[in-house]
Scaffold this motif. Structure first.
Motif, PDB file in Angstrom:
ATOM      1  N   GLU A  70     -23.929   4.732  15.135  1.00 55.42           N
ATOM      2  CA  GLU A  70     -24.564   3.835  13.364  1.00 55.42           C
ATOM      3  C   GLU A  70     -25.329   2.447  14.901  1.00 55.42           C
ATOM      4  N   ASP A  71     -25.993   2.019  13.701  1.00 60.59           N
ATOM      5  CA  ASP A  71     -25.961   0.681  13.288  1.00 60.59           C
ATOM      6  C   ASP A  71     -25.540  -0.351  13.810  1.00 60.59           C
ATOM      7  N   ARG A  72     -24.498  -0.681  13.576  1.00 65.43           N
ATOM      8  CA  ARG A  72     -23.512  -1.134  13.841  1.00 65.43           C
ATOM      9  C   ARG A  72     -22.018  -0.956  13.858  1.00 65.43           C
ATOM     10  N   MET A  73     -20.943  -1.629  14.449  1.00 59.13           N
ATOM     11  CA  MET A  73     -19.263  -1.569  14.339  1.00 59.13           C
ATOM     12  C   MET A  73     -18.893  -0.504  13.147  1.00 59.13           C
ATOM     13  N   THR A  74     -18.158   0.398  12.776  1.00 55.18           N
ATOM     14  CA  THR A  74     -17.894   0.983  11.680  1.00 55.18           C
ATOM     15  C   THR A  74     -16.909   1.958  12.444  1.00 55.18           C
ATOM     16  N   TYR A  75     -16.350   2.737  12.006  1.00 56.22           N
ATOM     17  CA  TYR A  75     -14.799   3.104  12.144  1.00 56.22           C
ATOM     18  C   TYR A  75     -14.631   4.403  13.157  1.00 56.22           C
ATOM     19  N   ARG A  76     -16.143   5.014  12.610  1.00 52.02           N
ATOM     20  CA  ARG A  76     -16.938   6.012  14.168  1.00 52.02           C
ATOM     21  C   ARG A  76     -17.287   5.162  15.432  1.00 52.02           C
ATOM     22  N   ARG A  89     -16.205   7.135  18.396  1.00 53.17           N
ATOM     23  CA  ARG A  89     -14.393   7.308  19.050  1.00 53.17           C
ATOM     24  C   ARG A  89     -14.385   8.578  18.496  1.00 53.17           C
ATOM     25  N   GLY A  90     -14.748   9.452  18.676  1.00 52.55           N
ATOM     26  CA  GLY A  90     -14.495  10.786  19.224  1.00 52.55           C
ATOM     27  C   GLY A  90     -14.287  10.898  20.659  1.00 52.55           C
ATOM     28  N   CYS A  91     -15.493   9.757  20.954  1.00 48.86           N
ATOM     29  CA  CYS A  91     -16.222  10.993  22.393  1.00 48.86           C
ATOM     30  C   CYS A  91     -14.758   9.481  23.488  1.00 48.86           C
ATOM     31  N   ILE A  92     -14.698   8.359  23.021  1.00 51.56           N
ATOM     32  CA  ILE A  92     -14.036   7.823  23.942  1.00 51.56           C
ATOM     33  C   ILE A  92     -12.782   7.791  23.858  1.00 51.56           C
ATOM     34  N   GLN A  93     -12.065   8.634  22.403  1.00 52.49           N
ATOM     35  CA  GLN A  93     -10.545   9.423  22.436  1.00 52.49           C
ATOM     36  C   GLN A  93     -10.618  10.683  23.746  1.00 52.49           C
ATOM     37  N   LYS A  94     -11.735  11.138  23.868  1.00 54.95           N
ATOM     38  CA  LYS A  94     -11.357  12.252  24.161  1.00 54.95           C
ATOM     39  C   LYS A  94     -11.809  12.105  26.369  1.00 54.95           C
ATOM     40  N   CYS A 121       0.410  -1.179   0.296  1.00 55.10           N
ATOM     41  CA  CYS A 121      -0.339  -0.228   0.245  1.00 55.10           C
ATOM     42  C   CYS A 121       0.826   1.211   0.319  1.00 55.10           C
ATOM     43  N   ASP A 122       0.400   2.201  -1.240  1.00 47.44           N
ATOM     44  CA  ASP A 122       1.745   3.710  -0.661  1.00 47.44           C
ATOM     45  C   ASP A 122       1.135   4.386  -0.238  1.00 47.44           C
ATOM     46  N   ARG A 123      -0.219   4.943   0.328  1.00 47.95           N
ATOM     47  CA  ARG A 123      -1.163   5.580   0.849  1.00 47.95           C
ATOM     48  C   ARG A 123      -0.148   6.230   1.920  1.00 47.95           C
ATOM     49  N   ARG A 124      -0.319   7.906   1.909  1.00 48.97           N
ATOM     50  CA  ARG A 124      -0.068   8.503   2.855  1.00 48.97           C
ATOM     51  C   ARG A 124      -0.603   9.073   3.273  1.00 48.97           C
ATOM     52  N   PHE A 125      -0.489   9.660   4.501  1.00 49.22           N
ATOM     53  CA  PHE A 125      -0.902  10.996   5.119  1.00 49.22           C
ATOM     54  C   PHE A 125      -0.166  11.614   6.547  1.00 49.22           C
ATOM     55  N   HIS A 126      -1.139  13.297   6.562  1.00 50.61           N
ATOM     56  CA  HIS A 126      -0.667  13.529   7.887  1.00 50.61           C
ATOM     57  C   HIS A 126      -1.164  13.014   9.242  1.00 50.61           C
ATOM     58  N   LEU A 127      -0.550  13.053  10.587  1.00 50.62           N
ATOM     59  CA  LEU A 127      -0.539  12.138  11.303  1.00 50.62           C
ATOM     60  C   LEU A 127      -2.100  12.806  11.722  1.00 50.62           C
ATOM     61  N   PRO A 128      -2.191  14.495  11.587  1.00 54.09           N
ATOM     62  CA  PRO A 128      -3.815  14.962  11.697  1.00 54.09           C
ATOM     63  C   PRO A 128      -4.503  14.888  11.016  1.00 54.09           C
ATOM     64  N   CYS A 129      -4.394  14.471   9.861  1.00 56.76           N
ATOM     65  CA  CYS A 129      -5.633  14.726   9.328  1.00 56.76           C
ATOM     66  C   CYS A 129      -5.643  12.860   9.140  1.00 56.76           C
ATOM     67  N   ALA A 130      -5.235  11.560   9.844  1.00 63.15           N
ATOM     68  CA  ALA A 130      -5.346  10.811   9.275  1.00 63.15           C
ATOM     69  C   ALA A 130      -7.177  10.158  10.412  1.00 63.15           C
ATOM     70  N   VAL A 131      -7.534  10.488  11.706  1.00 59.65           N
ATOM     71  CA  VAL A 131      -8.376  10.505  11.881  1.00 59.65           C
ATOM     72  C   VAL A 131     -10.113  10.828  10.482  1.00 59.65           C
ATOM     73  N   GLN A 132      -9.514  11.788  10.611  1.00 61.93           N
ATOM     74  CA  GLN A 132     -11.037  12.189   9.221  1.00 61.93           C
ATOM     75  C   GLN A 132     -10.935  11.242   8.753  1.00 61.93           C
ATOM     76  N   GLY A 133      -9.561  11.044   7.944  1.00 59.86           N
ATOM     77  CA  GLY A 133      -9.742  10.346   7.231  1.00 59.86           C
ATOM     78  C   GLY A 133      -9.825   8.590   6.834  1.00 59.86           C
ATOM     79  N   GLY A 134     -10.764   8.843   8.138  1.00 61.19           N
ATOM     80  CA  GLY A 134     -10.511   7.302   8.591  1.00 61.19           C
ATOM     81  C   GLY A 134      -9.814   5.781   8.895  1.00 61.19           C
ATOM     82  N   CYS A 135      -8.007   6.542   9.544  1.00 61.55           N
ATOM     83  CA  CYS A 135      -6.660   5.427   9.425  1.00 61.55           C
ATOM     84  C   CYS A 135      -6.611   5.552  10.456  1.00 61.55           C
ATOM     85  N   VAL A 136      -5.997   4.767  11.095  1.00 62.98           N
ATOM     86  CA  VAL A 136      -5.868   3.826  12.608  1.00 62.98           C
ATOM     87  C   VAL A 136      -4.630   4.302  12.878  1.00 62.98           C
ATOM     88  N   THR A 137      -3.320   4.722  14.031  1.00 59.63           N
ATOM     89  CA  THR A 137      -2.699   4.981  13.804  1.00 59.63           C
ATOM     90  C   THR A 137      -2.316   4.378  15.872  1.00 59.63           C
TER      91      THR A 137
END
Length: 133
Positions: free
Chosen positions: A73-79, A93-98, A20-36
């Motif tokens: 949501e009605d199922r498990m997703t990224y969010r 995801r955002g709530c548990i991160q906080k 996989c050649d995909r690249r992203f910035h760390l701050p952009c990862a969450v908005q893009g559905g990436c996991v670090t």
């Protein structure tokens, strides 16, 4: 296929999936559905290769986040995530991160069943950053 989360230059984080050649910035990862993962080798995965929870659970109709009380949501997703232990604690995801940022490693646990170890390991694996304070 899109190789970046945003169109800005300097994306240096690469997906750890072989080939996989995909690249992203760390701050952009969450908005893009990436996991670090904030432990060990600090592995990162793009939106196509990110890890998913393996818990077999589906929220009941009208289930709300235990933290913000808004519908999930009605199922498990990224969010939308679930506690792997009790399978009744659903949250965004955002709530548990906080919550993790406020609680820190020593106080972070499932908001429903209070499980610490297994819950914490699952959240770390799924990319929730838990500070050591």
């Amino acid at each position: 296929p899109e190789l970046h989360v945003c169109v800005k230059r300097g994306a240096t984080i690469t997906c750890q999936e072989p080939g996989c050649d995909r690249r992203f910035h760390l701050p952009c990862a969450v908005q893009g559905g990436c996991v670090t993962q904030y432990f060990g080798l600090y592995s990162s995965f793009c939106w196509q290769h990110c890890l998913e929870q393996t818990v077999e659970a589906v929220p009941e109709e009208n289930t709300t986040c235990l933290i913000c009380l808004e519908p999930v949501e009605d199922r498990m997703t990224y969010r939308t995530m679930v506690c792997p232990v009790c399978k009744h604690a659903w949250f965004h995801r955002g709530c548990i991160q906080k919550q993790a940022m406020h609680a820190g490693t020593h106080c972070f646990c499932c908001p429903h069943c209070q499980n610490e170890y297994r819950f914490r390991m699952e959240m770390l694996t799924m990319g929730i950053q838990i500070p050591n304070r």
